[in-house]
Design a protein around this motif. Structure first.
Motif, PDB file in Angstrom:
ATOM      1  N   ILE A  31       0.855  -1.182   0.000  1.00 44.89           N
ATOM      2  CA  ILE A  31       0.000   0.000   0.000  1.00 44.89           C
ATOM      3  C   ILE A  31       0.892   1.233   0.000  1.00 44.89           C
ATOM      4  CG2 ILE A  31      -1.691   1.339   1.305  1.00 44.89           C
ATOM      5  CD1 ILE A  31      -2.724  -1.269   2.468  1.00 44.89           C
ATOM      6  N   THR A  32       0.677   2.106  -0.959  1.00 43.69           N
ATOM      7  CA  THR A  32       1.455   3.344  -0.997  1.00 43.69           C
ATOM      8  C   THR A  32       0.715   4.424  -0.214  1.00 43.69           C
ATOM      9  OG1 THR A  32       0.401   4.190  -2.996  1.00 43.69           O
ATOM     10  CG2 THR A  32       2.373   2.793  -3.285  1.00 43.69           C
ATOM     11  N   CYS A  33       1.444   5.458   0.104  1.00 47.58           N
ATOM     12  CA  CYS A  33       0.824   6.593   0.787  1.00 47.58           C
ATOM     13  C   CYS A  33      -0.325   7.156  -0.049  1.00 47.58           C
ATOM     14  CB  CYS A  33       1.867   7.676   1.045  1.00 47.58           C
ATOM     15  SG  CYS A  33       2.985   7.311   2.403  1.00 47.58           S
ATOM     16  N   GLY A  34      -0.095   7.256  -1.355  1.00 45.28           N
ATOM     17  CA  GLY A  34      -1.140   7.766  -2.239  1.00 45.28           C
ATOM     18  C   GLY A  34      -2.385   6.903  -2.218  1.00 45.28           C
ATOM     19  N   CYS A  80       2.822  11.226   4.335  1.00 47.26           N
ATOM     20  CA  CYS A  80       2.264  10.651   3.109  1.00 47.26           C
ATOM     21  C   CYS A  80       1.850  11.711   2.097  1.00 47.26           C
ATOM     22  CB  CYS A  80       1.080   9.748   3.451  1.00 47.26           C
ATOM     23  SG  CYS A  80       1.561   8.118   4.039  1.00 47.26           S
ATOM     24  N   LYS A  81       1.396  12.852   2.571  1.00 42.79           N
ATOM     25  CA  LYS A  81       1.001  13.922   1.654  1.00 42.79           C
ATOM     26  C   LYS A  81       2.197  14.424   0.848  1.00 42.79           C
ATOM     27  CE  LYS A  81      -3.014  15.350   4.273  1.00 42.79           C
ATOM     28  NZ  LYS A  81      -3.601  16.335   5.182  1.00 42.79           N
ATOM     29  N   LYS A  82       3.395  14.297   1.410  1.00 41.41           N
ATOM     30  CA  LYS A  82       4.609  14.761   0.737  1.00 41.41           C
ATOM     31  C   LYS A  82       5.319  13.653  -0.035  1.00 41.41           C
ATOM     32  CE  LYS A  82       5.457  18.330   4.165  1.00 41.41           C
ATOM     33  NZ  LYS A  82       6.334  18.778   5.255  1.00 41.41           N
ATOM     34  N   HIS A  83       5.017  12.394   0.295  1.00 41.79           N
ATOM     35  CA  HIS A  83       5.726  11.243  -0.300  1.00 41.79           C
ATOM     36  C   HIS A  83       4.722  10.178  -0.743  1.00 41.79           C
ATOM     37  CE1 HIS A  83       8.495  13.083   2.679  1.00 41.79           C
ATOM     38  NE2 HIS A  83       9.391  12.917   1.710  1.00 41.79           N
ATOM     39  N   LYS A  84       3.884  10.507  -1.691  1.00 42.66           N
ATOM     40  CA  LYS A  84       2.785   9.623  -2.087  1.00 42.66           C
ATOM     41  C   LYS A  84       3.226   8.295  -2.693  1.00 42.66           C
ATOM     42  CE  LYS A  84      -0.604  13.208  -2.407  1.00 42.66           C
ATOM     43  NZ  LYS A  84      -1.664  13.849  -3.126  1.00 42.66           N
ATOM     44  N   SER A  85       4.439   8.223  -3.211  1.00 40.32           N
ATOM     45  CA  SER A  85       4.880   6.965  -3.820  1.00 40.32           C
ATOM     46  C   SER A  85       5.544   6.021  -2.821  1.00 40.32           C
ATOM     47  CB  SER A  85       5.833   7.236  -4.990  1.00 40.32           C
ATOM     48  OG  SER A  85       7.000   7.882  -4.517  1.00 40.32           O
ATOM     49  N   THR A  87       5.799   3.491   0.363  1.00 41.00           N
ATOM     50  CA  THR A  87       4.853   2.534   0.930  1.00 41.00           C
ATOM     51  C   THR A  87       4.449   2.994   2.325  1.00 41.00           C
ATOM     52  OG1 THR A  87       6.555   1.142   1.926  1.00 41.00           O
ATOM     53  CG2 THR A  87       5.858   0.601  -0.347  1.00 41.00           C
ATOM     54  N   LEU A  88       3.313   2.545   2.767  1.00 41.82           N
ATOM     55  CA  LEU A  88       2.819   2.922   4.085  1.00 41.82           C
ATOM     56  C   LEU A  88       3.753   2.448   5.203  1.00 41.82           C
ATOM     57  CD1 LEU A  88       0.584   4.534   5.375  1.00 41.82           C
ATOM     58  CD2 LEU A  88      -0.776   2.460   5.478  1.00 41.82           C
ATOM     59  N   PRO A  89       4.286   1.217   5.157  1.00 41.36           N
ATOM     60  CA  PRO A  89       5.240   0.831   6.199  1.00 41.36           C
ATOM     61  C   PRO A  89       6.469   1.748   6.243  1.00 41.36           C
ATOM     62  CG  PRO A  89       4.418  -1.110   5.105  1.00 41.36           C
ATOM     63  CD  PRO A  89       3.922   0.071   4.321  1.00 41.36           C
ATOM     64  N   THR A  90       6.937   2.204   5.101  1.00 43.61           N
ATOM     65  CA  THR A  90       8.059   3.133   5.070  1.00 43.61           C
ATOM     66  C   THR A  90       7.681   4.435   5.760  1.00 43.61           C
ATOM     67  OG1 THR A  90       8.938   2.181   3.049  1.00 43.61           O
ATOM     68  CG2 THR A  90       9.632   4.422   3.561  1.00 43.61           C
ATOM     69  N   ALA A  91       6.493   4.937   5.465  1.00 49.00           N
ATOM     70  CA  ALA A  91       6.013   6.174   6.078  1.00 49.00           C
ATOM     71  C   ALA A  91       5.904   6.018   7.592  1.00 49.00           C
ATOM     72  CB  ALA A  91       4.670   6.565   5.490  1.00 49.00           C
ATOM     73  N   ILE A  92       5.433   4.879   8.033  1.00 46.81           N
ATOM     74  CA  ILE A  92       5.297   4.636   9.475  1.00 46.81           C
ATOM     75  C   ILE A  92       6.667   4.611  10.131  1.00 46.81           C
ATOM     76  CG2 ILE A  92       4.616   2.917  11.194  1.00 46.81           C
ATOM     77  CD1 ILE A  92       2.299   2.194   9.207  1.00 46.81           C
TER      78      ILE A  92
END
Length: 97
Positions: A31-34, A80-85, A87-92
């Motif tokens: 799952i990506t941020c976008g 996520c708003k700044k890095h939509k591509s 993945t969600l685990p990366t954002a976390i």
């Protein structure tokens, strides 16, 4: 007796040929941020709680700290708003504490 057997057989054949309900498989690591930002609020909440439970279980923590979840969710959403591509685990991992 033969009529009952015939009826029972017809019911079993009919039940066996009924379409099965579809299963949905979702790989949380893809799952990506976008993608996540595009989900409705109920689906976003499902993913938030699932990921919170996953990371808590990995840390052998069985207590849900709702305030921490809310603060981390806000941080992840801002990331996520700044890095939509990403993945969600990366954002976390990069934004949550």
């Amino acid at each position: 007796m033969r009529c009952r057997t015939l009826v029972a057989s017809a019911i079993l054949i009919g039940a066996a040929s009924a379409p099965a309900s579809a299963q949905i498989k979702l790989d949380m690591n893809k799952i990506t941020c976008g993608n996540w930002l595009g989900y409705g609020s109920a689906d976003q909440d499902f993913v938030r709680y699932f990921m919170s439970g996953y990371y808590s279980a990995a840390a052998k923590n069985n207590v849900l700290d709702y305030d921490r979840l809310q603060k981390n969710s806000e941080k992840v959403a801002a990331y996520c708003k700044k890095h939509k591509s990403d993945t969600l685990p990366t954002a976390i991992q990069k934004s949550a504490s």
